[in-house]
Design a protein around this motif. Sequence first.
Motif, PDB file in Angstrom:
ATOM      1  N   TRP A  13       2.712  -6.731   7.163  1.00 24.38           N
ATOM      2  CA  TRP A  13       1.588  -6.418   6.286  1.00 24.38           C
ATOM      3  C   TRP A  13       1.958  -5.338   5.275  1.00 24.38           C
ATOM      4  N   GLY A  14       1.182  -5.308   4.179  1.00 27.34           N
ATOM      5  CA  GLY A  14       1.278  -4.226   3.207  1.00 27.34           C
ATOM      6  C   GLY A  14       0.299  -3.133   3.570  1.00 27.34           C
ATOM      7  N   ASP A  15       0.715  -1.890   3.439  1.00 27.44           N
ATOM      8  CA  ASP A  15      -0.123  -0.721   3.729  1.00 27.44           C
ATOM      9  C   ASP A  15      -0.313   0.027   2.409  1.00 27.44           C
ATOM     10  N   ARG A  16      -1.504  -0.091   1.830  1.00 25.19           N
ATOM     11  CA  ARG A  16      -1.726   0.347   0.448  1.00 25.19           C
ATOM     12  C   ARG A  16      -1.520   1.856   0.269  1.00 25.19           C
ATOM     13  N   GLU A  17      -2.481   2.659   0.716  1.00 28.95           N
ATOM     14  CA  GLU A  17      -2.308   4.114   0.550  1.00 28.95           C
ATOM     15  C   GLU A  17      -1.184   4.664   1.401  1.00 28.95           C
ATOM     16  N   GLY A  18      -0.790   3.944   2.440  1.00 26.85           N
ATOM     17  CA  GLY A  18       0.386   4.346   3.205  1.00 26.85           C
ATOM     18  C   GLY A  18       1.685   4.110   2.465  1.00 26.85           C
ATOM     19  N   MET A  19       1.606   3.302   1.382  1.00 24.81           N
ATOM     20  CA  MET A  19       2.764   3.040   0.515  1.00 24.81           C
ATOM     21  C   MET A  19       3.929   2.476   1.318  1.00 24.81           C
ATOM     22  N   ARG A  20       3.605   1.465   2.145  1.00 26.86           N
ATOM     23  CA  ARG A  20       4.594   0.916   3.064  1.00 26.86           C
ATOM     24  C   ARG A  20       4.458  -0.597   3.177  1.00 26.86           C
ATOM     25  N   VAL A  21       5.561  -1.236   3.565  1.00 23.73           N
ATOM     26  CA  VAL A  21       5.536  -2.577   4.136  1.00 23.73           C
ATOM     27  C   VAL A  21       5.915  -2.418   5.596  1.00 23.73           C
ATOM     28  N   MET A  22       5.102  -3.003   6.508  1.00 25.57           N
ATOM     29  CA  MET A  22       5.249  -2.730   7.928  1.00 25.57           C
ATOM     30  C   MET A  22       5.297  -4.036   8.718  1.00 25.57           C
ATOM     31  N   ARG A  23       5.699  -3.937   9.993  1.00 24.88           N
ATOM     32  CA  ARG A  23       5.637  -5.080  10.898  1.00 24.88           C
ATOM     33  C   ARG A  23       5.497  -4.581  12.324  1.00 24.88           C
ATOM     34  N   ALA A  76       0.348   9.019  -3.173  1.00 29.79           N
ATOM     35  CA  ALA A  76      -0.658   7.993  -2.884  1.00 29.79           C
ATOM     36  C   ALA A  76      -1.630   7.803  -4.035  1.00 29.79           C
ATOM     37  N   ARG A  77      -1.745   8.794  -4.923  1.00 29.62           N
ATOM     38  CA  ARG A  77      -2.596   8.625  -6.100  1.00 29.62           C
ATOM     39  C   ARG A  77      -1.940   7.759  -7.167  1.00 29.62           C
ATOM     40  N   ASP A  78      -0.660   7.501  -7.024  1.00 28.86           N
ATOM     41  CA  ASP A  78       0.074   6.658  -7.963  1.00 28.86           C
ATOM     42  C   ASP A  78      -0.018   5.210  -7.487  1.00 28.86           C
ATOM     43  N   GLU A  79      -0.900   4.429  -8.094  1.00 26.43           N
ATOM     44  CA  GLU A  79      -1.188   3.087  -7.601  1.00 26.43           C
ATOM     45  C   GLU A  79      -0.021   2.113  -7.806  1.00 26.43           C
ATOM     46  N   THR A  80       0.961   2.479  -8.590  1.00 28.48           N
ATOM     47  CA  THR A  80       2.139   1.610  -8.712  1.00 28.48           C
ATOM     48  C   THR A  80       2.939   1.589  -7.410  1.00 28.48           C
ATOM     49  N   ARG A  81       2.682   2.537  -6.518  1.00 26.75           N
ATOM     50  CA  ARG A  81       3.380   2.597  -5.222  1.00 26.75           C
ATOM     51  C   ARG A  81       2.653   1.789  -4.143  1.00 26.75           C
ATOM     52  N   TRP A  82       1.466   1.285  -4.430  1.00 24.57           N
ATOM     53  CA  TRP A  82       0.633   0.637  -3.425  1.00 24.57           C
ATOM     54  C   TRP A  82       1.167  -0.753  -3.085  1.00 24.57           C
ATOM     55  N   CYS A  83       1.498  -0.973  -1.823  1.00 25.09           N
ATOM     56  CA  CYS A  83       1.974  -2.270  -1.334  1.00 25.09           C
ATOM     57  C   CYS A  83       0.769  -3.059  -0.813  1.00 25.09           C
ATOM     58  N   VAL A  84       0.665  -4.321  -1.221  1.00 25.62           N
ATOM     59  CA  VAL A  84      -0.538  -5.098  -0.920  1.00 25.62           C
ATOM     60  C   VAL A  84      -0.199  -6.422  -0.237  1.00 25.62           C
ATOM     61  N   GLY A  85       0.361  -7.372  -0.974  1.00 26.34           N
ATOM     62  CA  GLY A  85       0.677  -8.679  -0.413  1.00 26.34           C
ATOM     63  C   GLY A  85       2.055  -8.697   0.211  1.00 26.34           C
ATOM     64  N   VAL A  86       2.255  -9.605   1.177  1.00 27.11           N
ATOM     65  CA  VAL A  86       3.559  -9.697   1.848  1.00 27.11           C
ATOM     66  C   VAL A  86       3.781 -11.130   2.324  1.00 27.11           C
ATOM     67  N   ALA A  87       5.032 -11.569   2.253  1.00 22.90           N
ATOM     68  CA  ALA A  87       5.437 -12.881   2.766  1.00 22.90           C
ATOM     69  C   ALA A  87       6.889 -12.783   3.205  1.00 22.90           C
ATOM     70  N   VAL A  88       7.296 -13.685   4.096  1.00 18.18           N
ATOM     71  CA  VAL A  88       8.631 -13.636   4.680  1.00 18.18           C
ATOM     72  C   VAL A  88       9.288 -15.002   4.597  1.00 18.18           C
ATOM     73  N   ASP A  89      10.548 -15.013   4.219  1.00 21.76           N
ATOM     74  CA  ASP A  89      11.391 -16.210   4.234  1.00 21.76           C
ATOM     75  C   ASP A  89      12.404 -16.041   5.362  1.00 21.76           C
ATOM     76  N   HIS A 101      14.654 -12.926   3.813  1.00 23.15           N
ATOM     77  CA  HIS A 101      14.124 -12.014   2.813  1.00 23.15           C
ATOM     78  C   HIS A 101      12.628 -11.769   3.018  1.00 23.15           C
ATOM     79  N   LEU A 102      12.238 -10.586   2.612  1.00 22.42           N
ATOM     80  CA  LEU A 102      10.873 -10.108   2.607  1.00 22.42           C
ATOM     81  C   LEU A 102      10.425 -10.015   1.151  1.00 22.42           C
ATOM     82  N   TYR A 103       9.178 -10.403   0.871  1.00 21.98           N
ATOM     83  CA  TYR A 103       8.613 -10.321  -0.471  1.00 21.98           C
ATOM     84  C   TYR A 103       7.312  -9.531  -0.397  1.00 21.98           C
ATOM     85  N   TRP A 104       7.028  -8.728  -1.414  1.00 21.06           N
ATOM     86  CA  TRP A 104       5.770  -7.992  -1.423  1.00 21.06           C
ATOM     87  C   TRP A 104       5.350  -7.656  -2.842  1.00 21.06           C
TER      88      TRP A 104
END
Length: 302
Positions: free
Chosen positions: A102-112, A133-146, A151-154
């Motif tokens: 999953w993407g963790d928005r304000e956590g600025m992470r991709v996690m599993r 965390a106030r910089d929204e360009t760092r926010w991770c949202v969508g995620v998919a895996v191949d 590879h991981l995509y986000w």
Amino acid sequence: MTQRQERLFVLEASGGGRLFSVNPDGSDKTVLVTGCRVPDGVAVDTAAGHIYWTNMGVPSENDGSIERVDLDGGNRTTIVPSGVTHTPKQLHFEATDQKLYWGDREGMRVMRCDLDGSNVETLVQTGQGEDDARDETRWCVGVAVDPVGEHLYWTQKGPSDAGRGRLLTAGIDLPAGESPADRSDIEVLFEGLPEPIDLELDLVERMLYWTDRGDPPRGNTVNRSPLNPPDAQRTPEILVTHLMEGIGIALDPAGGHMYVTDLAGSVYAAGLDGSDRKEILVAQGNLTGIARAVLPTGARVR
């Protein structure tokens, strides 16, 4: 219901937070769970008979969580408790390695994590602390895996309607000796996107699909691109337009269909090329994540 059946599982962030299921034509709406804390991403493991979803919680409070229920809505269980992940967003179930991503928005992470919520890992870290965390360009949202290409995509969505969204990829696992914050294998596939949200992969055709909720004409769309586009083709193909804050996407590659949700409360069905678009549900509240599953024979939805 006792015969093998295809169902869509949809999250509603309004109305107290609900998880419901419907047939692919929008009929037989069945509410499975209520009282979700701003649910956002949903995934289904038909083999184990489980539905998983993320709860954003209150973003300023760092109290996000992940829950699980049986296919009929029973045996509700919190597997990732409040605070282990900050603001979990879109969710991906990977059957190959039996993990949730999953993407963790304000956590600025991709996690599993494992399917029981153990072994929580951070794979990508784009920032640290309140200032970042106030910089929204760092926010991770969508995620998919191949799992085949490993590879991981986000997505990192950027500020609303700012045209600073990005779509990135890296290896599923951390390179040896590196940390989530300094990994050397991250590649930016697309940048300057309006506001990319959810991701889905067609692993047979090697295509990447995503929703974008930014400003038209490139925003409020569904887009696709080859997984490994040559530089000359790094322009997304816009498939669907005029969404009302598009969020979730689910694919049926074998059947040639996609299903999309938006915050205005519609669920759309269309061909994988965007053709024959139709609304199968309307005015359903603020809809977020969507997942498609073919249930095993004998499975029940309440």
